[in-house]
Design an enzyme around this catalytic site. Structure first.
Site, PDB file in Angstrom:
ATOM      1  N   THR A   1      -7.484   9.576   8.551  1.00  0.00           N
ATOM      2  CA  THR A   1      -7.080   8.310   7.928  1.00  0.00           C
ATOM      3  C   THR A   1      -6.917   7.199   8.971  1.00  0.00           C
ATOM      4  O   THR A   1      -6.246   6.216   8.719  1.00  0.00           O
ATOM      5  CB  THR A   1      -5.750   8.481   7.160  1.00  0.00           C
ATOM      6  OG1 THR A   1      -4.796   9.061   8.064  1.00  0.00           O
ATOM      7  CG2 THR A   1      -5.914   9.353   5.935  1.00  0.00           C
TER       8      THR A   1
ATOM      9  N   LYS B   1       0.824  -1.208   0.000  1.00  0.00           N
ATOM     10  CA  LYS B   1       0.000   0.000   0.000  1.00  0.00           C
ATOM     11  C   LYS B   1       0.858   1.258   0.000  1.00  0.00           C
ATOM     12  O   LYS B   1       1.899   1.304   0.638  1.00  0.00           O
ATOM     13  CB  LYS B   1      -0.892   0.001   1.251  1.00  0.00           C
ATOM     14  CG  LYS B   1      -1.832  -1.179   1.314  1.00  0.00           C
ATOM     15  CD  LYS B   1      -2.548  -1.255   2.641  1.00  0.00           C
ATOM     16  CE  LYS B   1      -1.632  -1.553   3.796  1.00  0.00           C
ATOM     17  NZ  LYS B   1      -2.359  -1.818   5.055  1.00  0.00           N
TER      18      LYS B   1
ATOM     19  N   GLY C   1      -7.498   3.974  10.584  1.00  0.00           N
ATOM     20  CA  GLY C   1      -8.179   2.718  10.218  1.00  0.00           C
ATOM     21  C   GLY C   1      -8.240   2.435   8.730  1.00  0.00           C
ATOM     22  O   GLY C   1      -8.934   1.504   8.306  1.00  0.00           O
ATOM     23  N   THR C   2      -7.509   3.195   7.920  1.00  0.00           N
ATOM     24  CA  THR C   2      -7.557   2.954   6.458  1.00  0.00           C
ATOM     25  C   THR C   2      -7.080   1.531   6.123  1.00  0.00           C
ATOM     26  O   THR C   2      -7.681   0.862   5.289  1.00  0.00           O
ATOM     27  CB  THR C   2      -6.670   3.954   5.683  1.00  0.00           C
ATOM     28  OG1 THR C   2      -5.381   3.997   6.299  1.00  0.00           O
ATOM     29  CG2 THR C   2      -7.270   5.343   5.666  1.00  0.00           C
ATOM     30  N   GLY C   3      -6.001   1.111   6.780  1.00  0.00           N
ATOM     31  CA  GLY C   3      -5.432  -0.212   6.477  1.00  0.00           C
ATOM     32  C   GLY C   3      -6.386  -1.335   6.865  1.00  0.00           C
ATOM     33  O   GLY C   3      -6.577  -2.293   6.105  1.00  0.00           O
ATOM     34  N   CYS C   4      -7.008  -1.212   8.046  1.00  0.00           N
ATOM     35  CA  CYS C   4      -7.962  -2.238   8.513  1.00  0.00           C
ATOM     36  C   CYS C   4      -9.144  -2.317   7.555  1.00  0.00           C
ATOM     37  O   CYS C   4      -9.584  -3.407   7.174  1.00  0.00           O
ATOM     38  CB  CYS C   4      -8.490  -1.882   9.906  1.00  0.00           C
ATOM     39  SG  CYS C   4      -7.201  -1.691  11.137  1.00  0.00           S
TER      40      CYS C   4
HETATM   41  N1  LIG Z   1      -4.551  10.156   1.606  1.00  0.00           N
HETATM   42  C1  LIG Z   1      -5.026   9.097   0.928  1.00  0.00           C
HETATM   43  N2  LIG Z   1      -5.729   9.291  -0.218  1.00  0.00           N
HETATM   44  C2  LIG Z   1      -6.222   8.229  -0.896  1.00  0.00           C
HETATM   45  N3  LIG Z   1      -6.060   6.949  -0.535  1.00  0.00           N
HETATM   46  C3  LIG Z   1      -5.362   6.687   0.597  1.00  0.00           C
HETATM   47  C4  LIG Z   1      -4.807   7.749   1.384  1.00  0.00           C
HETATM   48  N4  LIG Z   1      -4.162   7.191   2.457  1.00  0.00           N
HETATM   49  C5  LIG Z   1      -4.327   5.857   2.344  1.00  0.00           C
HETATM   50  N5  LIG Z   1      -5.032   5.539   1.217  1.00  0.00           N
HETATM   51  C6  LIG Z   1      -5.417   4.190   0.786  1.00  0.00           C
HETATM   52  O1  LIG Z   1      -5.843   3.496   1.943  1.00  0.00           O
HETATM   53  C7  LIG Z   1      -5.413   2.146   1.917  1.00  0.00           C
HETATM   54  C8  LIG Z   1      -4.565   1.877   3.158  1.00  0.00           C
HETATM   55  O2  LIG Z   1      -3.278   2.420   2.947  1.00  0.00           O
HETATM   56  P1  LIG Z   1      -2.272   2.856   4.095  1.00  0.00           P
HETATM   57  O3  LIG Z   1      -0.928   2.896   3.480  1.00  0.00           O
HETATM   58  O4  LIG Z   1      -2.794   4.092   4.762  1.00  0.00           O
HETATM   59  O5  LIG Z   1      -2.416   1.650   5.097  1.00  0.00           O
HETATM   60  P2  LIG Z   1      -1.942   1.525   6.588  1.00  0.00           P
HETATM   61  O6  LIG Z   1      -0.772   2.404   6.847  1.00  0.00           O
HETATM   62  O7  LIG Z   1      -1.778   0.076   6.842  1.00  0.00           O
HETATM   63  O8  LIG Z   1      -3.156   2.050   7.428  1.00  0.00           O
HETATM   64  P3  LIG Z   1      -3.250   2.028   9.036  1.00  0.00           P
HETATM   65  O9  LIG Z   1      -2.419   3.159   9.522  1.00  0.00           O
HETATM   66  O10 LIG Z   1      -4.705   2.196   9.278  1.00  0.00           O
HETATM   67  O11 LIG Z   1      -2.710   0.715   9.525  1.00  0.00           O
HETATM   68  C9  LIG Z   1      -4.660   1.958   0.605  1.00  0.00           C
HETATM   69  O12 LIG Z   1      -5.531   1.409  -0.358  1.00  0.00           O
HETATM   70  C10 LIG Z   1      -4.251   3.384   0.237  1.00  0.00           C
HETATM   71  O13 LIG Z   1      -4.165   3.532  -1.167  1.00  0.00           O
HETATM   72  C1  LIG Z   2      -6.926  -2.464  17.314  1.00  0.00           C
HETATM   73  C2  LIG Z   2      -6.183  -1.823  16.208  1.00  0.00           C
HETATM   74  N1  LIG Z   2      -5.830  -2.575  15.141  1.00  0.00           N
HETATM   75  C3  LIG Z   2      -5.172  -2.019  14.104  1.00  0.00           C
HETATM   76  C4  LIG Z   2      -4.818  -0.683  14.104  1.00  0.00           C
HETATM   77  C5  LIG Z   2      -4.028  -0.084  12.947  1.00  0.00           C
HETATM   78  O1  LIG Z   2      -4.667   0.960  12.371  1.00  0.00           O
HETATM   79  C6  LIG Z   2      -5.223   0.088  15.228  1.00  0.00           C
HETATM   80  N2  LIG Z   2      -4.938   1.408  15.314  1.00  0.00           N
HETATM   81  N3  LIG Z   2      -5.906  -0.515  16.250  1.00  0.00           N
END
Ligand SMILES: Nc1ncnc2c1ncn2[C@@H]1O[C@H](COP(=O)(O)OP(=O)(O)OP(=O)(O)O)[C@@H](O)[C@H]1O
Ligand SMILES: Cc1ncc(CO)c(N)n1
Length: 270
Positions: free
Chosen positions: A207, A175, A209-212
């Site tokens: 942003t 990502k 929880g975007t990854g979850c």
């Molecule tokens: N500012 C943004 N604009 C558009 N898409 C985004 C943005 N930030 C994240 N994404 C999208 O969100 C999804 C998660 O990406 P990200 O790299 O933020 O994950 P993450 O760091 O694991 O998230 P978290 O911090 O919640 O664990 C991907 O599909 C990414 O393309």
């Molecule tokens: C419980 C939990 N899982 C995953 C993440 C990563 O975003 C978070 N902030 N909290």
């Protein structure tokens, strides 16, 4: 009625933006019956993580058994697993019940910097859980830790993706949320084809929880019977809509909007 089911094995976020709460909301929005096995309780809000309270291995196993012995599932997503012991236990249970369509989100650190996985657990993640995965969804810092290499160029990303596939995963999505480019590119690789999924970078601090949300959307789409590449493409649309229409709640990094995707499809603006 043919019901698609998905199980999330992850931590609880009391603020509701990440973890189990984000996963279950995503499953529901995508028409999938959601189930959960909690690995830890966190006290958390848009400002950060105030506390982490792990669930015992027995408690985690018991929850997975409850699902494996009765409901079954069409897909599993793992999130915060906290320790080596938890990763071992979860990997054993996934093998025992032969759960299909495993999405591994290798959660290591929360947005505010709080550690959600112990350092020594990375090796167990790579050796035990990643080999069972249909998709692994690292962000760039996580991909660097998993592969033990610096990732700067597109070639570096491709090499890291290859290395993760060599660990035994069927596919990987690296990502691009953490980059500073005008567009966000997520790189999908299934051992044959690289697919670059690019969208405009949305300028927002909301942003959390975007990854979850992204990884549980992939699990939901797989549970519904989609192929890997289609599931990842649909999940990207889901997370894009969720970031594009933030709820703007809390004083810090607010959650994404899980309603937005369906509202967009129906032509209703949130
Ligand atoms: N500012 C943004 N604009 C558009 N898409 C985004 C943005 N930030 C994240 N994404 C999208 O969100 C999804 C998660 O990406 P990200 O790299 O933020 O994950 P993450 O760091 O694991 O998230 P978290 O911090 O919640 O664990 C991907 O599909 C990414 O393309
Ligand atoms: C419980 C939990 N899982 C995953 C993440 C990563 O975003 C978070 N902030 N909290």
């Amino acid at each position: 009625m043919n019901v698609s089911k998905a199980l999330t094995i992850a931590g609880s976020d009391s603020g509701g933006g990440a973890g189990i709460q984000a996963d279950l909301k995503t499953f529901q929005e995508l028409g999938v019956y959601g189930m959960s096995a909690l690995t830890a309780v966190t006290a958390q809000n848009t400002l950060g993580v105030q506390g982490v309270y792990p669930v015992s291995i027995e408690g985690i196993n018991d929850q997975i058994d409850a699902i494996g012995q009765d409901l079954g599932t069409n897909a599993v997503k793992t999130g915060m697993l906290h320790s080596s012991e938890v990763i071992e236990a979860v990997s054993e249970k996934i093998m025992e019940y032969q759960f299909p369509n495993l999405v591994v989100d290798p959660v290591m650190v929360a947005k505010g910097g709080a550690k959600l996985l112990q350092d020594e657990a990375v090796e167990t993640l790579v050796n035990r859980l990643i080999p069972l995965a249909a998709v692994v969804t690292p962000n760039l810092p996580e991909a660097e830790i998993i592969t033990n290499r610096k990732i700067q160029s597109l070639d570096d990303k491709k090499e890291a993706a290859r290395q993760i596939i060599e660990s035994g995963a069927v596919s990987v999505v690296m990502k691009g949320g953490h980059e500073e480019t005008a567009e966000v590119t997520d790189l999908f690789y299934d051992g044959e084809t690289f697919l670059e999924l690019t969208s405009p970078r949305i300028n927002t601090r909301h942003t959390h929880g975007t990854g979850c949300t992204f990884s549980s959307a992939i699990a939901a789409e797989l549970a519904r019977g989609n192929d890997l590449d289609k599931a990842v493409i649909q999940a990207k649309s889901f997370i894009r809509a969720a970031i594009e229409h933030p709820l703007e709640i809390g004083a810090g990094h607010g959650p994404t909007n899980h309603w937005a995707y369906k509202q967009q499809i129906r032509g209703v603006q949130p």
